[in-house]
Design an enzyme around this catalytic site. Structure first.
Site, PDB file in Angstrom:
ATOM      1  N   ILE A 152       0.872  -1.137  -0.018  1.00  0.00           N
ATOM      2  CA  ILE A 152      -0.166  -0.032  -0.009  1.00  0.00           C
ATOM      3  C   ILE A 152       0.751   1.351   0.136  1.00  0.00           C
ATOM      4  CG2 ILE A 152      -2.002  -0.997   0.951  1.00  0.00           C
ATOM      5  CD1 ILE A 152      -1.101  -0.126   3.920  1.00  0.00           C
ATOM      6  N   ASP A 153       0.308   2.367  -0.391  1.00  0.00           N
ATOM      7  CA  ASP A 153       1.281   3.475  -0.708  1.00  0.00           C
ATOM      8  C   ASP A 153       1.780   4.161   0.641  1.00  0.00           C
ATOM      9  OD1 ASP A 153       0.690   3.460  -3.306  1.00  0.00           O
ATOM     10  OD2 ASP A 153      -1.079   4.812  -3.042  1.00  0.00           O
ATOM     11  N   LYS A 154       2.736   4.915   0.632  1.00  0.00           N
ATOM     12  CA  LYS A 154       3.350   5.507   1.803  1.00  0.00           C
ATOM     13  C   LYS A 154       2.303   6.062   2.744  1.00  0.00           C
ATOM     14  CE  LYS A 154       6.365   9.195   3.207  1.00  0.00           C
ATOM     15  NZ  LYS A 154       7.282  10.329   2.751  1.00  0.00           N
ATOM     16  N   ARG A 255      -7.298   5.976  -6.082  1.00  0.00           N
ATOM     17  CA  ARG A 255      -6.825   7.371  -6.125  1.00  0.00           C
ATOM     18  C   ARG A 255      -6.953   7.572  -7.728  1.00  0.00           C
ATOM     19  NH1 ARG A 255      -0.820   7.532  -3.740  1.00  0.00           N
ATOM     20  NH2 ARG A 255      -1.337   9.643  -4.139  1.00  0.00           N
TER      21      ARG A 255
END
Length: 348
Positions: A152-154, A255
């Protein structure tokens, strides 16, 4: 070159040049996948085709498909998401929130701001560095990243599964690829989402102009299929709290999909959600949004639920988490705002 899994572990924010070739003058026209197979050690045609599908093979600085035919004096570059050298993973004693662990895997509730694995600009302080300290001999995935089945993204918080054995990694990876896992995210998006529920379908690939974004393409030959199911949880007039369930797991899927339908994630700088996209021109409203951004200084996205079959026992495992405090604080601000403001009359 790594064969991408369903989770696109090798798609990251940056692209690095790994190979550059100039086609000699005497070269006959030849498909680029066949051409590169003869030049890159251990490269299979399938891997080269995947790299082309991801927009990572360029001819004269333009991304090409695997059926492109090279011609004399073409300059071919192969760009990948990791630097063209092997990073030594430095074990670091960093805190990680383990919510479940057994002999096959562990479940981590990742804090926002922690990068999952080393990459450009983040060679230390990542989840992988922490895992290397806390666990010995984690299995390597196809991208040489220990234990990781997905990412998963930062600045996205929430649940992440880490495999502890080769057998568990293979079993879990197959579930993600077969789209049998349950993945629910909570997101706060700009705008009043019209439908109570819906499905977004559209191939995702790197944006043609901004390579740090993913974008939806109508051409079925571009990118990879992506499907997001959403439903409205709560409305605040100018923003909407939604649940997103992933049928696929592409990089930046939620997103990019939400931006595509006109509802970027709240405070998502990469996709324009850090601007005031809905509301009024009143100074007090601008201050309110700035306070919300301070409360939630990242994109409003949390990986809330993760479900899958246990790789050893065959049991259905389902894990759920509460929204982190920063997300809760932002939602509470919006709840208080709508109690004292009529957003329908207020908006200009």
């Amino acid at each position: 070159m790594n064969n991408n899994s369903e989770e696109n572990l090798d798609l990251e924010d940056e692209l690095f040049e790994h190979y550059r070739f100039e086609v000699p003058k005497g070269q006959a026209f030849l498909r680029i996948d066949k051409y590169l197979m003869n030049l890159i050690q251990n490269a299979t045609r399938n891997k080269i085709q995947n790299a082309a599908n991801d927009g990572n093979i360029f001819v004269n600085d333009i991304p090409v498909k695997s059926n492109y035919k090279v011609k004399p004096l073409d300059v071919i570059t192969v760009m990948l998401s990791h630097p063209p050298f092997e990073n030594h993973i430095l074990p670091e004693d960093l805190p990680i929130n383990i919510v479940y662990e057994d002999e096959a895997f562990l479940l981590i509730n990742k804090e926002p701001g922690m990068v999952v694995h080393p990459g450009h600009g983040n060679y230390t302080g990542t989840l992988v560095n922490a895992l290397a300290h806390h666990f010995d001999n984690l299995p390597m995935n196809s991208s040489e990243r220990p234990g990781l089945v997905h990412r998963i993204d930062k600045d996205t918080s929430g649940l992440l599964v880490v495999a502890k054995t080769e057998a568990a990694m293979t079993h879990l990876a197959k579930q993600f690829e077969a789209k049998t896992t349950e993945r629910e995210y909570i997101a706060l998006v700009w705008g009043n989402v019209a439908a109570e529920a819906g499905t977004i379908e559209g191939n995702l690939a790197r944006h043609l102009k901004d390579r740090m974004q993913m974008a939806v393409f109508a051409d079925p030959e571009i990118g990879k299929p992506a499907i997001t199911h959403y439903k409205v949880l709560e409305r605040f007039g100018y923003v909407t709290l939604i649940s997103c369930k992933l049928e696929t797991g592409r990089t930046h899927q939620i997103r990019a999909h939400m931006k595509h339908i006109g509802h970027p994630l709240f405070n998502d700088e990469r996709y324009g959600g850090h601007l005031i996209l809905k509301g009024t021109t009143f100074t007090k409203y601008k201050q309110f949004i700035e306070n919300c951004f301070k409360a939630l200084p990242r994109q409003a996205l949390h990986a809330k639920t993760l479900g899958f079959i246990h790789p050893n026992t065959g049991e259905l495992m389902r894990f759920d988490t509460e929204l982190p405090q920063d997300f809760q604080d932002c939602i509470e601000k919006w709840r208080n705002y709508v109690k004292s403001h009529n957003t329908e009359d207020e908006e200009e």
